[in-house]
Design a protein around this motif. Structure first.
Motif, mmCIF file in Angstrom:
data_model
loop_
_atom_site.group_PDB
_atom_site.id
_atom_site.type_symbol
_atom_site.label_atom_id
_atom_site.label_comp_id
_atom_site.label_asym_id
_atom_site.label_seq_id
_atom_site.Cartn_x
_atom_site.Cartn_y
_atom_site.Cartn_z
ATOM 1 N N VAL A 138 0.846 -1.205 0.000
ATOM 2 C CA VAL A 138 0.000 0.000 0.000
ATOM 3 C C VAL A 138 0.882 1.257 0.000
ATOM 4 O O VAL A 138 0.646 2.200 -0.759
ATOM 5 C CB VAL A 138 -0.969 -0.009 1.217
ATOM 6 N N THR A 160 2.213 2.295 -3.316
ATOM 7 C CA THR A 160 1.306 2.934 -4.282
ATOM 8 C C THR A 160 1.599 4.433 -4.364
ATOM 9 O O THR A 160 1.278 5.078 -5.355
ATOM 10 C CB THR A 160 -0.178 2.736 -3.903
ATOM 11 N N ASN A 161 2.221 4.971 -3.306
ATOM 12 C CA ASN A 161 2.583 6.394 -3.346
ATOM 13 C C ASN A 161 3.655 6.656 -4.410
ATOM 14 O O ASN A 161 3.616 7.680 -5.098
ATOM 15 C CB ASN A 161 3.065 6.833 -1.959
ATOM 16 N N ARG A 188 -7.838 13.779 -12.184
ATOM 17 C CA ARG A 188 -7.790 13.569 -10.736
ATOM 18 C C ARG A 188 -7.322 14.828 -10.010
ATOM 19 O O ARG A 188 -7.967 15.307 -9.083
ATOM 20 C CB ARG A 188 -6.833 12.388 -10.509
ATOM 21 N N GLY A 212 -3.374 10.176 4.056
ATOM 22 C CA GLY A 212 -2.638 9.351 3.085
ATOM 23 C C GLY A 212 -2.069 10.231 1.987
ATOM 24 O O GLY A 212 -2.204 9.946 0.802
ATOM 25 N N ALA A 213 -1.423 11.324 2.421
ATOM 26 C CA ALA A 213 -1.008 12.397 1.494
ATOM 27 C C ALA A 213 0.103 11.975 0.549
ATOM 28 O O ALA A 213 0.270 12.567 -0.521
ATOM 29 C CB ALA A 213 -0.548 13.603 2.291
ATOM 30 N N PHE A 255 1.601 6.695 6.514
ATOM 31 C CA PHE A 255 2.380 5.719 7.260
ATOM 32 C C PHE A 255 3.780 6.285 7.529
ATOM 33 O O PHE A 255 4.298 7.091 6.750
ATOM 34 C CB PHE A 255 2.551 4.435 6.434
ATOM 35 N N VAL A 263 6.505 6.467 4.727
ATOM 36 C CA VAL A 263 6.280 7.510 3.718
ATOM 37 C C VAL A 263 6.625 8.883 4.318
ATOM 38 O O VAL A 263 7.294 9.715 3.679
ATOM 39 C CB VAL A 263 4.802 7.482 3.230
ATOM 40 N N LEU A 273 -4.198 5.421 9.678
ATOM 41 C CA LEU A 273 -5.571 5.961 9.646
ATOM 42 C C LEU A 273 -6.592 4.961 10.183
ATOM 43 O O LEU A 273 -7.734 5.314 10.444
ATOM 44 C CB LEU A 273 -5.945 6.361 8.212
ATOM 45 N N ARG A 274 -6.168 3.716 10.368
ATOM 46 C CA ARG A 274 -7.073 2.713 10.936
ATOM 47 C C ARG A 274 -7.080 2.795 12.456
ATOM 48 O O ARG A 274 -7.840 2.102 13.114
ATOM 49 C CB ARG A 274 -6.630 1.300 10.508
ATOM 50 N N GLU A 307 -7.041 11.003 -1.384
ATOM 51 C CA GLU A 307 -6.875 10.759 -2.825
ATOM 52 C C GLU A 307 -6.361 9.335 -2.996
ATOM 53 O O GLU A 307 -5.185 9.067 -2.724
ATOM 54 C CB GLU A 307 -5.890 11.812 -3.366
ATOM 55 N N VAL A 363 -7.023 6.557 -1.157
ATOM 56 C CA VAL A 363 -6.536 6.119 0.153
ATOM 57 C C VAL A 363 -7.555 5.215 0.864
ATOM 58 O O VAL A 363 -7.210 4.105 1.296
ATOM 59 C CB VAL A 363 -6.227 7.352 1.050
ATOM 60 N N TYR A 397 -7.895 1.401 0.369
ATOM 61 C CA TYR A 397 -6.916 0.456 0.919
ATOM 62 C C TYR A 397 -7.221 0.068 2.361
ATOM 63 O O TYR A 397 -6.511 -0.734 2.952
ATOM 64 C CB TYR A 397 -5.494 1.049 0.834
ATOM 65 N N MET A 398 -8.263 0.698 2.932
ATOM 66 C CA MET A 398 -8.587 0.403 4.338
ATOM 67 C C MET A 398 -9.825 -0.493 4.401
ATOM 68 O O MET A 398 -10.752 -0.316 3.610
ATOM 69 C CB MET A 398 -8.919 1.714 5.075
HETATM 70 C C1 LIG Z 1 -2.195 5.679 -3.891
HETATM 71 S S1 LIG Z 1 -1.237 6.481 -2.672
HETATM 72 C C2 LIG Z 1 -1.850 8.143 -2.871
HETATM 73 C C3 LIG Z 1 -0.936 9.202 -2.339
HETATM 74 C C4 LIG Z 1 -1.486 10.634 -2.509
HETATM 75 N N1 LIG Z 1 -2.739 10.769 -1.818
HETATM 76 C C5 LIG Z 1 -1.658 10.917 -3.981
HETATM 77 O O1 LIG Z 1 -2.767 10.757 -4.488
HETATM 78 O O2 LIG Z 1 -0.674 11.284 -4.634
HETATM 79 C C6 LIG Z 1 -2.032 5.961 -1.169
HETATM 80 C C7 LIG Z 1 -1.399 6.550 0.072
HETATM 81 O O3 LIG Z 1 -2.229 6.262 1.203
HETATM 82 C C8 LIG Z 1 -1.393 5.859 2.271
HETATM 83 N N2 LIG Z 1 -2.196 5.013 3.174
HETATM 84 C C9 LIG Z 1 -2.995 3.977 2.817
HETATM 85 N N3 LIG Z 1 -3.531 3.395 3.912
HETATM 86 C C10 LIG Z 1 -3.089 4.111 4.982
HETATM 87 C C11 LIG Z 1 -3.294 4.000 6.389
HETATM 88 N N4 LIG Z 1 -4.048 3.047 6.922
HETATM 89 N N5 LIG Z 1 -2.679 4.904 7.182
HETATM 90 C C12 LIG Z 1 -1.877 5.871 6.656
HETATM 91 N N6 LIG Z 1 -1.655 6.019 5.333
HETATM 92 C C13 LIG Z 1 -2.242 5.148 4.506
HETATM 93 C C14 LIG Z 1 -0.259 5.100 1.589
HETATM 94 O O4 LIG Z 1 0.875 4.966 2.396
HETATM 95 C C15 LIG Z 1 -0.023 5.971 0.362
HETATM 96 O O5 LIG Z 1 0.896 7.015 0.593
#
Ligand SMILES: C[S@@+](CC[C@H](N)C(=O)[O-])C[C@H]1O[C@@H](n2cnc3c(N)ncnc32)[C@H](O)[C@@H]1O
Length: 312
Positions: free
Chosen positions: A7, A10-11, A53, A78-79, A103, A106, A150-151, A176, A178, A181-182
């Protein structure tokens, strides 16, 4: 590689796709180069999808900043390596406080890049507040980047406290790609917690939609083969399920549009400019119709959030 590692990775994908589109002049972003090296050029439909997007989120964000005259907070969940703060700063549109969460792995990397790249660091400095680092977290007068899962709502609220978050100030949340994935229970708990704790909140959620059809299934399988599970995919069945997740979490009102619809709202001159950048293939419409923006609000302060239209 653990599921969370996949996950986090994916960033890197998102950042390299954004850099590719910026390089192709889809939009301007002088800061993305500090977070990722130039890589291979992505396919035209990917560049165009990222354009929709970024533009879709920007339009809603700017409406909120204008409404509140920037007297608000932005919290980007999830920036990843998002560069919105620096771009808003250049436009004189930065909010009172801009908080990013992700996380730890990141956030570590982001804080490292900020510390070591002067154009990024310079925008954080102010006369009365030094930039300071606390483990992986970075705090400055206006900008904070902190690690939190974030969970885990107790970790999240304690990190928001470190950022001196103000629950009474109008706040816009961005997620965005994010929430998908939860697990659904975790994203629902997060949305409920925000709706209960912030007096006035506006949420901008960008992610997949129509994931039950053949195209959607292929997307799910492709990610799965890279170890990445879309744990929250059940909210991504339709625009209705996207809106419902907010309404059932206590938000006053919600709306959603797929990216193909949003794309069609672009002014003709802009579509012509994009058409001039590179030729598209037939995947373009299909890809755009499998992503959406959903926006929702609670407004107990009564600032009069008009229900924004996605006219671009
Ligand atoms: C697809 S990336 C998108 C990054 C950014 N939002 C963008 O669109 O460019 C998903 C992001 O969500 C973060 N993420 C996903 N689940 C998370 C969680 N439970 N807690 C913190 N961050 C999370 C990942 O680490 C990753 O940086």
């Amino acid at each position: 590689m653990s599921e969370d590692d996949a996950v986090r990775a994916t960033n890197d994908d998102a950042t390299s796709c954004k850099r590719s589109a910026v390089q192709m002049s889809y939009w301007q972003d002088p800061y993305i180069q500090y977070f990722i090296r130039a890589g291979e050029r992505k396919a035209p439909e990917i560049n165009r999808g990222y354009y929709a997007r970024v533009k879709g989120i920007q339009v809603l964000l700017k409406q909120f900043l204008e409404l509140t005259k920037c007297n608000c907070q932005i919290i980007n969940l999830g920036a990843g390596f998002d560069t919105t703060f620096w771009n808003l700063k250049d436009e004189g549109m930065a909010p009172v406080s801009f908080i990013e969460m992700d996380f730890q792995g990141v956030v570590n990397r982001k804080a490292y890049y900020i510390k070591n790249r002067k154009p990024l660091l310079d925008k954080l400095s102010s006369e009365d507040c030094e930039v300071h680092f606390n483990g992986s977290d970075l705090h400055s007068a206006q900008y904070h980047v902190v690690s939190a899962d974030l969970r885990n709502l107790s970790e999240l609220s304690s990190k928001l406290k470190d950022c001196a978050v103000d629950y009474t100030l109008p706040t816009v949340f961005i997620a965005e790609c994010v929430l998908v994935y939860m697990p659904s229970e975790s994203s629902s708990a997060l949305l409920t917690w925000i709706a209960q704790n912030f007096q006035t909140a506006f949420f901008i959620n960008y992610e997949q939609v129509v994931m039950g059809d053949r195209f959607g299934q292929v997307m799910v399988e492709n990610l799965k083969s890279r170890g990445c599970i879309l744990a929250g995919v059940e909210h991504c069945r339709s625009l209705e399920t996207q809106k419902h997740r907010f309404l059932s979490a206590g938000w006053e009102s919600a709306a959603a549009k797929d990216m193909l619809d949003i794309y069609k709202c672009l002014p003709q001159a802009e579509i012509q400019r994009l058409d001039g950048l590179e030729l598209l293939n037939e995947l373009h419409d299909q890809l755009l119709s499998h992503y959406c923006v959903c926006w929702a609000f609670v407004d107990r302060r009564g600032i009069g959030i008009p229900f924004p239209q996605m006219g671009l």
